[in-house]
Design an enzyme around this catalytic site. Structure first.
Site, PDB file in Angstrom:
ATOM      1  N   SER A 256       0.811  -1.221   0.000  1.00 36.67           N
ATOM      2  CA  SER A 256       0.000   0.000   0.000  1.00 36.67           C
ATOM      3  C   SER A 256       0.841   1.266   0.000  1.00 36.67           C
ATOM      4  CB  SER A 256      -0.945   0.004   1.202  1.00 36.67           C
ATOM      5  OG  SER A 256      -1.863  -1.072   1.120  1.00 36.67           O
ATOM      6  N   HIS A 321       0.251   3.447   4.626  1.00 32.02           N
ATOM      7  CA  HIS A 321      -0.595   4.154   3.663  1.00 32.02           C
ATOM      8  C   HIS A 321      -0.297   5.653   3.672  1.00 32.02           C
ATOM      9  CE1 HIS A 321      -2.712   0.416   4.591  1.00 32.02           C
ATOM     10  NE2 HIS A 321      -3.470   0.574   3.513  1.00 32.02           N
TER      11      HIS A 321
END
EC number: 3.4.21.105
Length: 382
Positions: A256, A321
């Site tokens: 991610s 993230h």
């Protein structure tokens, strides 16, 4: 003004190529005559791609002083445009696009695909035309495809060995894999990168793979494996380092960090060039992309605070993230906004590179000293 001897080779389907560079500037002045340049283009116009000829003529028309910088001319011929070339085109008084690429008829499937990629990623019509004429699919977008295949292969292998494909991360033996970043094993430097080959489950892998292929591959086709790979890897490393600084007791898995770096850079580039981007349904597609990213981030936050399957170690962190997003809206945006321009000529590039380097050095020293100074109780190694 210097004289330019007509010593060119014009081959069908290729741009003009000089037999030697010195004859174009015999006086060693650093400039060539726009008049001779135009004459040369017109004499070989039938052998040039029409869009590329427009760009070259625009370069000549935009110089009112009758001279073109020799080094700009050479870099243009090698398909590596400089800042001064960009400024010459943007400041020129010639109307470049009498016929947009979208109006082209009778294109083959591959030509339509290249045109589609150009409109998906580039905000300026002159860049789209240049890319359309210059792209040869050599090399192909190998980086994103290779990374994606490796991630799928490792996931399948891990799924077979654990006997679990959905929410693999809840398996008691999941963290024993030597690719996972674990805070107790942070001295094993490869883990800051190899964690991308481990995913929490098929639901985690699925979204990352889709985004990598739908966003990463077109970006690589336009900007090349080196630049897109740099943004992706920078996002991956920033993600794991962000976890080690801000969520010190948690492991981290998944790609991610790299995916969010590419997607956030692409979305930011669209917003910053809203009027120029001609991709279809861009508002709807941006909304869908943001919803998908938010759902994935929400899943990661929920999983982090869900009762762990291997206490006292928590489930993987969601901070990767955010590290990827930070890279995307800094380094990533500079890369995407400077198609075929030298990044080393961009002041913002060096500012963001410096910021990234400072963060990496800070995180390294943090990992060396902070865990001891804070007397933090870490979960035992898997």
């Amino acid at each position: 003004m210097p004289v330019i001897p007509v010593l060119w080779e014009a081959e069908a389907g290729e741009s003009l190529k000089p037999r030697s560079s010195r004859p174009f500037d015999p006086g060693n002045t650093g400039y060539i005559s726009t008049g001779k340049f135009r004459s040369l283009l017109e004499s070989h116009s039938s052998k040039l791609d029409p869009h590329k000829r427009e760009v070259l003529l625009a370069l000549a028309d935009s110089h009112a002083d009758g001279q073109i910088c020799y080094h700009d001319f050479i870099s243009l011929m090698s398909n590596k445009r400089s800042n001064s070339f960009r400024q010459a085109i943007l400041q020129g008084n010639r109307r470049l696009s009498s016929k947009a690429l979208l109006e082209e008829k009778g294109l083959s499937l591959s030509q339509r695909l290249i045109r589609h990629v150009a409109y998906e990623t580039l905000p300026r019509e002159i860049d789209r035309k240049w890319y359309y004429d210059s792209y040869t699919c050599c090399p192909p977008p190998w980086f994103m495809i290779t990374v994606t295949l490796l991630e799928v292969a490792f996931f399948l292998y891990n799924g077979v060995s654990l006997g679990q494909f959905v929410l693999q991360v809840t398996h008691p033996r999941y963290l024993k894999n030597s690719l996972v970043y674990h805070p107790q094993l942070r001295a094993q430097a490869w883990r800051y990168l190899t964690y991308i080959f481990m995913h929490a489950g098929i639901e985690h892998l699925g979204l990352n793979v889709v985004l990598q292929l739908l966003v990463g591959v077109p970006l690589e086709m336009v900007h090349g494996a080196t630049r897109i790979g740099l943004v992706y890897v920078a996002g991956v490393v920033a993600g794991s380092l962000a976890v080690s600084v801000a969520d010190m007791t948690a492991p981290v898995v998944g790609s991610s960090g790299g995916v969010y770096a590419l997607v956030s850079a692409h979305l930011a580039n669209i917003v910053m060039n809203w009027s120029g981007m001609k991709c279809q349904f861009k508002l709807l597609r941006m909304a869908v992309a943001l919803i998908c990213m938010s759902m994935e981030f929400g899943r990661a936050v929920w999983l982090r605070f869900h009762p762990s399957a291997y206490p006292p170690c928590p489930h993987p962190s969601f901070m990767a993230h955010l590290g990827g997003v930070a890279v995307g809206i800094t380094l990533g945006v500079v890369v995407l906004r400077n198609y075929e321009q030298r990044l080393q000529d961009q002041s913002l590039w060096w500012i963001f590179v410096t910021m990234y380097t400072v963060f990496v050095l800070f995180a390294v020293f943090w990992n060396i000293f902070a865990y001891t100074l804070l007397d933090l109780k870490l979960p035992p190694p898997p």
